[in-house]
Design an enzyme around this catalytic site. Structure first.
Site, PDB file in Angstrom:
ATOM      1  N   HIS A 134       0.811  -1.209   0.000  1.00  0.00           N
ATOM      2  CA  HIS A 134       0.000   0.000   0.000  1.00  0.00           C
ATOM      3  C   HIS A 134       0.851   1.268   0.000  1.00  0.00           C
ATOM      4  O   HIS A 134       0.327   2.370  -0.142  1.00  0.00           O
ATOM      5  CB  HIS A 134      -0.923  -0.023   1.227  1.00  0.00           C
ATOM      6  CG  HIS A 134      -2.044   0.951   1.191  1.00  0.00           C
ATOM      7  ND1 HIS A 134      -2.130   2.034   2.041  1.00  0.00           N
ATOM      8  CD2 HIS A 134      -3.146   1.025   0.397  1.00  0.00           C
ATOM      9  CE1 HIS A 134      -3.230   2.716   1.783  1.00  0.00           C
ATOM     10  NE2 HIS A 134      -3.867   2.130   0.789  1.00  0.00           N
ATOM     11  N   ARG A 175     -11.608  11.354   8.721  1.00  0.00           N
ATOM     12  CA  ARG A 175     -12.687  11.480   7.746  1.00  0.00           C
ATOM     13  C   ARG A 175     -13.784  10.440   7.949  1.00  0.00           C
ATOM     14  O   ARG A 175     -14.965  10.752   7.905  1.00  0.00           O
ATOM     15  CB  ARG A 175     -12.126  11.317   6.326  1.00  0.00           C
ATOM     16  CG  ARG A 175     -13.176  11.508   5.235  1.00  0.00           C
ATOM     17  CD  ARG A 175     -12.709  10.958   3.912  1.00  0.00           C
ATOM     18  NE  ARG A 175     -12.834   9.517   3.827  1.00  0.00           N
ATOM     19  CZ  ARG A 175     -12.005   8.724   3.162  1.00  0.00           C
ATOM     20  NH1 ARG A 175     -10.967   9.227   2.558  1.00  0.00           N
ATOM     21  NH2 ARG A 175     -12.206   7.419   3.137  1.00  0.00           N
TER      22      ARG A 175
END
Length: 718
Positions: A442, A571
C-alpha cells in the site's frame, strides 16, 4: 522477503471506551447523505453526494456485511472492541442501513429530481409520454434492446439463474400455466451495456425514461401468449471479498484471476427491490435468492443510482454545481522540463487537488526520456485506466532503463484493471512483482536512480495517495519530491527488501509497516505523554481516514489522561470516543465531508517545541500497521512543513463542512459562533494555493495557465 509484525498483547475489554467500527462507518456515510440533503448544497452536487452514498453502501454490504455473515456462519461469537458480537452487529447495521436507504430515496425523489425537472431534466413514467414518443421507444426496443435480452424461466427443471453481482434485473410474475396453481416466476436481466437513461425524440428539454421501463412496457414480446401479472426491478449485491490461500502452489496472478471469477457468484448479501413490488413476487425472490428478510431493501426511485451520473455531465446544468477549482501549477513549464534540477535544489511538496498533478507526471516522463536515468522503481496500487504513469513506465522500459514495478493486484474492485496494465508493463520489458505474499503493498513511492557529474543520485516521490492522475483531482493528498540522500538510501533498501531476499531494512528516515511503523507511532505518542507528565506543553495532531487500532487508541487515551492535547481529523471510521471523563477529555475528533475526498494522512508531534511532521500511506488501523506494506516519511524542509501544518490547522478551523464526534458516537455539525465568519477549509486552502502561485509569479515574472479540471466523479471510502 519475510516480514513479521510483533504479536500484540491482549487488553482487558472495556467496550464502553470504543465505538463499533461498522456503525462508525455508517455514520460517515450518513454525513455524506447530509450533504445530499442540505439545501445549501448546489443541486447537482446534492445528486453527486446521493450517488456516492448509494455506491458506498454497495461496497459496505459486499465487504463488511459479507464478512460478518461469514463470521456468523462459522460460529464466531467473539465480541468486537465495542462489545458487539457478529450477529448483534448485523442487527444494528440493518436498522441503520434501512433508515439510510429510506432517507436517501426520499431525498432523491422529493428534493433532487423535482428541482431538476424545473430545470428541464426529467425522468418520467413511460405512460405519461405522447403516443409518438411511445412509438419511438417501442421501435427502439425491437431494434436495439430486444436482441440483447434473454428471458429466463424458473421452475422445477430450470433453477433460478446465477445473476451477476450488482446487475439490474426485472422479476416477472406470470399467470399459472395449464394444470398449475401457483404463478410462475421469470427473470430478465437489464443489459448493462446499454444506456440506462433513454431519451425519446420530441420531448421538451431533457426528458428520459429508464431502460427497465422500456423493457417492462414490451414484456409481451418476451413472453408471447403469457399473462404478465406483475413485474418489479431488483438488484443483488454479492459477497465480494477475495480469500487467497497463501500456501497454494499456483502463481499469485493466476490465483487472483480465479478468485475474481468466484466474486461474480458469491453469496447474496443484499436484495434491493423497487418500492412497489408486490408481496407474492417479493416472497418468491426472497426464497429463490435465499436471503433473510432483513436483507431486503425497498428503494424509492431508480435502483443503482450510478445510472444518474450522465445528468451530472449535461452542459445545460453547469450552473447547478459549484464552480470548478482548477488545479494550480506548483512548477512552471521550464521547471517541469528540468524537474530533476528543481528537486536537486529543494524539496517540492504537492497538495492535490489544489496543486496540479503535472509535476508527478513530469517526474516520470522525464525519467523515461532522460539518458542519464539508469533505473526506476515504483509501487502501484490503483491507477487510472489510460494512466500516463503506466505509459511513462512502459516508455522507460522500452528505452532500455531498468524498470521495476511492485503491483498490488488486491486493490479492492480494481483487481482486473491492475492485472491488465501490469501485463502490459511486462510486455514492455519491465520487471513486475505481483505483490508480497501475505501483505498488501500500500506504500506510495517512486525511486529514480540517475547518473550525475558528481556520481549516482537518487530522486524520490513519496505520497499519501495513489498514482492516479484522475483521482488526484478529487482526492486531497500530499506528495513529496525530494533528493534527500537519507530518504533515497531508505527507498533503495525498501525496494531491495521487496524484490529480493534481504531482511526488512533498517532505515534512517523512513518507517515501514509491518516491521517498525506501529512501534514508531507508539513511541511518538508515548514521548508526548512523558513530556506532559513532566509539565511540558504536549500536543498531537493527526489527519487520517480511519482510526480503528486498539493499541493506538489506548495509547492516545493514556496520553490524554496525562494532559496531552490531541486533535484528530478523521474522515471516516473512528472507534475512539472523545470527551469521556477521566479518559479522553483532551481529545477532539472532527470529520470533514466536502467537495474533495479528504484522503491525506498527516501526523504531528510537538516534541517540546522541536516539532516533527510526518506524512504516510497508512491509517491507524490494524490492517495498515500489521498486514500491509506502508511507509511513513518526514517533512523537514521549512516551506513544505509550513504548508502541511497550515493545511492541518485549517481542518480544525472549519465551521461549515466539519462535524465534531460526540462521546455517544454521533456527530454534531460545527457552526460559526456568534460574530465568527464562516470558514470552509477546502475553499480556504485553494485560495491559499492561489496566493502562493501569485507570489511565486510576481517573483519570477512567469505566466502559466492552470491545468483544466474535468468533472468530479463519484468516489467511495478511498
Amino acid at each position: 522477503m519475510v516480514m513479521k509484525s510483533p504479536a500484540r498483547p491482549r487488553k482487558n475489554k472495556e467496550p464502553e471506551l470504543f465505538i463499533n467500527r461498522e456503525l462508525s462507518w455508517l455514520e460517515f456515510n450518513g454525513r455524506v447523505l447530509e450533504e445530499a440533503m442540505d439545501p445549501a448544497t448546489p443541486l447537482l452536487d446534492r445528486l453527486k453526494f446521493a450517488i456516492v452514498v448509494s455506491t458506498n453502501l454497495d461496497e459496505f454490504f459486499m465487504v463488511r456485511v459479507a464478512a460478518l455473515k461469514h463470521a456468523v456462519a462459522e460460529g464466531d461469537n467473539e465480541p468486537d472492541l465495542a462489545g458487539l458480537r457478529p450477529r448483534q452487529q448485523l442487527q444494528v447495521i440493518a436498522e441503520r442501513a434501512h433508515e439510510m436507504v429510506e432517507a436517501l430515496g426520499k431525498t432523491l425523489t422529493e428534493q433532487i429530481l423535482p428541482p431538476l425537472g424545473e430545470h428541464g431534466v426529467r425522468i418520467v413514467p413511460l405512460a405519461t409520454l405522447e403516443e409518438a414518443q411511445r412509438t419511438f421507444l417501442a421501435r427502439y426496443f425491437r431494434t436495439e434492446v430486444l436482441p440483447a435480452l434473454t428471458p429466463l424461466a424458473t421452475d422445477v427443471s430450470r433453477p433460478f439463474p446465477r445473476l451477476a453481482n450488482l446487475s439490474l434485473n426485472l422479476a416477472i410474475l406470470l399467470a399459472p400455466g395449464e394444470g398449475e396453481e401457483q404463478p410462475r416466476l421469470a427473470v430478465v436481466q437489464v443489459p448493462g451495456g446499454l444506456r440506462r437513461l433513454v431519451r425519446p425524440v420530441g420531448g421538451e428539454g431533457s426528458t428520459y425514461v429508464l431502460l427497465e421501463e422500456v423493457i417492462r412496457a414490451e414484456l409481451a414480446e418476451l413472453f408471447p401468449g403469457q399473462q404478465v401479472l406483475e413485474s418489479a426491478a431488483f438488484r443483488i449485491a454479492r459477497d465480494a471479498e477475495i480469500e487467497l490461500d497463501d500456501e497454494g502452489g499456483r502463481p499469485y496472478l493466476e490465483t487472483v484471476e480465479e478468485e475474481l471469477k468466484k466474486r461474480r457468484s458469491g453469496q447474496v448479501v443484499r436484495l434491493e427491490v423497487e418500492a412497489n413490488a408486490g408481496d407474492a413476487l417479493l416472497g418468491m425472490l426472497v426464497e429463490r435468492l435465499n436471503v433473510e428478510v432483513t436483507d431486503v431493501y425497498h428503494v424509492r426511485g431508480p435502483l443503482d443510482m450510478r445510472a444518474l451520473w450522465p445528468l451530472m455531465e449535461l452542459p445545460s446544468l453547469e450552473h447547478l454545481r459549484e464552480a470548478p477549482l482548477k488545479p494550480l501549477p506548483v512548477l512552471e513549464e521550464p521547471e517541469l522540463r528540468n524537474v530533476f534540477g528543481v528537486v536537486a535544489a529543494r524539496d517540492v511538496l504537492l497538495y492535490h487537488p489544489y496543486d496540479s498533478y503535472e509535476p508527478v507526471i513530469a517526474f516520470l516522463e522525464g525519467a523515461a526520456a532522460d539518458p542519464d536515468v539508469l533505473a526506476i522503481k515504483q509501487t502501484l496500487y490503483r491507477t487510472s485506466g489510460d494512466s500516463p504513469v503506466v505509459q511513462a513506465l512502459r516508455r522507460a522500459a522500452e528505452n532500455g532503463k531498468q524498470v521495476t514495478v511492485v503491483v498490488e493486484l488486491m486493490a479492492r474492485f480494481d483487481e482486473q484493471s491492475n492485472i491488465r496494465w501490469a501485463k502490459s508493463l511486462e510486455e514492455s520489458g519491465a520487471h513486475v512483482i505481483y505483490g508480497i505474499q501475505g501483505y498488501k503493498t500500500h506504500a506510495k513511492v517512486c525511486l529514480v536512480v540517475r547518473r550525475c557529474p558528481q556520481g549516482i543520485e537518487r530522486y524520490v516521490h513519496l505520497g499519501t495517495g495513489n498514482y492516479n492522475d484522475r483521482t488526484a483531482r478529487v482526492y486531497s493528498d500530499f506528495g513529496l519530491l525530494t533528493a534527500d540522500r537519507g530518504i533515497g538510501e531508505d527507498a533503495s533498501a525498501f525496494f531491495n527488501a521487496l524484490t529480493g531476499y534481504s531482511d526488512p531494512p533498517k532505515m534512517k528516515k523512513l518507517a515501514m509497516a509491518p516491521t517498525t511503523l506501529r512501534e514508531r507511532f507508539l513511541r511518538l505518542i508515548e514521548r508526548e505523554r512523558r513530556r506532559a507528565e513532566e509539565g511540558q506543553a504536549a500536543e498531537i495532531r493527526a489527519k487520517l481516514n480511519s482510526l480503528v487500532d486498539e493499541e493506538i487508541i489506548r495509547a492516545l487515551y493514556d496520553a490524554s489522561r496525562a494532559g496531552v492535547r490531541i486533535r484528530l481529523n478523521v474522515r471516516g471510521i473512528s472507534c475512539l470516543r472523545p470527551g469521556v471523563k477521566g479518559v479522553s477529555e483532551t481529545i477532539e475528533v472532527i470529520s470533514i465531508v466536502d467537495r474533495f475526498l479528504e484522503h491525506a494522512r498527516v501526523y504531528y508531534f510537538r516534541n517540546g517545541g522541536d516539532e516533527e511532521v510526518y506524512l504516510s500511506s497508512a491509517d491507524w488501523m490494524p490492517r495498515n500497521l500489521d498486514r500491509r506494506i506502508e511507509l511513513l516519511f518526514p517533512v523537514t524542509a521549512t516551506e513544505p512543513r509550513r504548508k502541511v501544518l497550515e493545511a492541518l490547522e485549517a481542518m480544525f478551523l472549519d465551521n461549515v463542512k466539519a462535524r465534531r464526534l460526540m462521546p455517544d458516537g454521533t456527530y454534531k455539525r460545527k457552526r460559526p459562533a456568534k460574530g465568527e465568519e464562516p470558514f470552509r477549509a477546502q475553499i480556504h486552502l485553494y485560495r491559499e494555493a492561489k496566493r502562493a502561485l501569485e507570489r511565486a509569479r510576481a517573483a519570477n515574472t512567469v505566466t502559466f495557465e492552470p491545468v483544466a479540471a474535468p468533472l468530479e466523479k463519484a468516489t467511495t471510502t478511498g
